[in-house]
Design an enzyme around this catalytic site. Structure first.
Site, mmCIF file in Angstrom:
data_model
loop_
_atom_site.group_PDB
_atom_site.id
_atom_site.type_symbol
_atom_site.label_atom_id
_atom_site.label_comp_id
_atom_site.label_asym_id
_atom_site.label_seq_id
_atom_site.Cartn_x
_atom_site.Cartn_y
_atom_site.Cartn_z
ATOM 1 N N LEU A 137 0.864 -1.177 0.000
ATOM 2 C CA LEU A 137 0.000 0.000 0.000
ATOM 3 C C LEU A 137 0.900 1.226 0.000
ATOM 4 O O LEU A 137 1.986 1.205 0.583
ATOM 5 C CB LEU A 137 -0.899 0.023 1.249
ATOM 6 C CG LEU A 137 -1.936 -1.089 1.387
ATOM 7 C CD1 LEU A 137 -2.681 -0.930 2.715
ATOM 8 C CD2 LEU A 137 -2.925 -1.089 0.233
ATOM 9 N N ASP A 138 0.444 2.286 -0.655
ATOM 10 C CA ASP A 138 1.213 3.526 -0.639
ATOM 11 C C ASP A 138 1.362 4.026 0.800
ATOM 12 O O ASP A 138 0.555 3.691 1.675
ATOM 13 C CB ASP A 138 0.507 4.604 -1.467
ATOM 14 C CG ASP A 138 0.381 4.210 -2.933
ATOM 15 O OD1 ASP A 138 1.219 3.415 -3.406
ATOM 16 O OD2 ASP A 138 -0.563 4.686 -3.585
ATOM 17 N N LYS A 139 2.364 4.840 1.008
ATOM 18 C CA LYS A 139 2.665 5.353 2.359
ATOM 19 C C LYS A 139 1.427 5.900 3.064
ATOM 20 O O LYS A 139 1.196 5.617 4.247
ATOM 21 C CB LYS A 139 3.734 6.453 2.254
ATOM 22 C CG LYS A 139 4.035 7.164 3.557
ATOM 23 C CD LYS A 139 5.003 8.323 3.341
ATOM 24 C CE LYS A 139 5.213 9.104 4.632
ATOM 25 N NZ LYS A 139 6.111 10.277 4.425
#
Length: 323
Positions: A137-139
């Protein structure tokens, strides 16, 4: 901490006259073809005690012996971290990732990542590629992630991702009012000019995103998104492509859009919303040990709920004004 894998299997006669690597893939299905090939070339998977080339033809009846000592896959350091673990057994860990947590070490983020926290929580993960992380997942995207605790589990889950059997659903808030649900089927590739971004491009990899409307607001739409593929930034790129970028997504949505007539409270929430409004809410997969379907769902985080509450309040005020 090393881990030993030892298995001995006699090749059935019906598999005779096939290549060594093909037979290995059939008899050792818990491991990826690339990993089996590496073990063959390193002499850790042998035929009657002898080393053979991966493409060597075998006649059937030989004894395959797998004797592997798993070594640490990287030089990352374990770090104590307060992980929100939704589920864990001997094979997988399911984590609810918070906003702001980088998943994997990279340039500028060698410490303080989810991978570092996982190594502290489960030291044996040092022997698994990427510490068992099979998808990211993105940050600043929150929500569910699955981590494999063994090579067998990792291979099983990766195969589900590749065959599109693993179900992943997200909730998001998009800019603009959508007229209905739909599907975006556009290939995604690295951006031509900005290599930190992705973009819809005819030479890209297939990418399919399904979405349906959960709630409409005067200038925004709360949606449920289902991924059929898992390209980098897929939801963000696809929603931007159809002119409905996610709230808070400065990378693919540009500057904050403030619709005319919104309340001061909503204006303030939109300006201060610190990230893309995207949450991995639901995951469904075949358990790598039992092959039974298992699933998990987690609530929306507080900032997401606050955004929705303010959108609802603003919509109610707009209705009252019309009368």
């Amino acid at each position: 901490m090393s881990e030993q894998i030892q298995q001995t299997i006699r090749i059935p006669n019906e598999l005779g006259n096939k290549r060594f690597d093909q037979i290995a893939a059939i008899l050792f299905p818990d491991y990826s073809r690339s990993r089996l090939k590496t073990w063959i070339m390193d002499g850790q998977l042998t035929v009657d005690g002898k080393q053979f080339a991966p493409r060597a033809k075998l006649v059937g009846g030989e004894l395959l012996n797998l004797d592997v000592t798993l070594q640490a896959e990287g030089e990352w350091l374990p770090e104590e971290m307060d992980l929100d673990i939704v589920y864990e057994d001997d094979h997988i860990i399911v984590i609810n990732k918070p906003m702001g947590l980088v998943v994997h070490p990279a340039a500028g983020n060698y410490t303080g990542t989810l991978l570092n926290g996982l190594l502290h929580h489960c030291p044996s993960l040092e022997n698994i590629p990427r510490a068992g992380i099979v998808h990211r997942l993105d940050k600043d995207t929150t929500g569910l992630m699955v981590v494999a605790k063994t090579l067998q589990a990792q291979n099983h889950i990766v195969e589900q991702l590749q065959s599109r059997e693993m179900g992943r659903e997200y909730e998001a808030v998009a800019q603009g009012t959508m007229t209905g649900g739909g599907t975006v089927k556009e290939p995604i590739a690295r951006h031509d000019k900005d290599r930190t971004k992705m973009s819809v491009h005819p030479t890209g990899k297939d990418a399919i995103t399904h979405y349906r409307i959960l709630e409409k607001f005067p200038s925004h739409t709360h949606i449920r998104v289902k991924l059929e593929t898992g390209r980098t930034h897929q939801i963000r790129v696809h929603m931007s492509h159809i002119q409905h970028p996610l709230v808070g997504d400065g990378t693919y949505g540009g500057r904050v859009r403030l619709p005319k007539g919104v309340s001061n409270e909503l204006r303030d929430v939109l300006r201060k919303f610190p990230r893309q409004a995207l949450h991995a809410k639901h995951i469904e997969l075949y358990h790598p040990a039992t092959d039974e379907i298992v699933e998990w769902e987690v609530p929306l985080p507080a900032d997401f709920e606050e955004l929705l509450d303010e959108l609802r309040h603003d919509a109610e005020m707009a209705e009252d004004t019309e009368y």
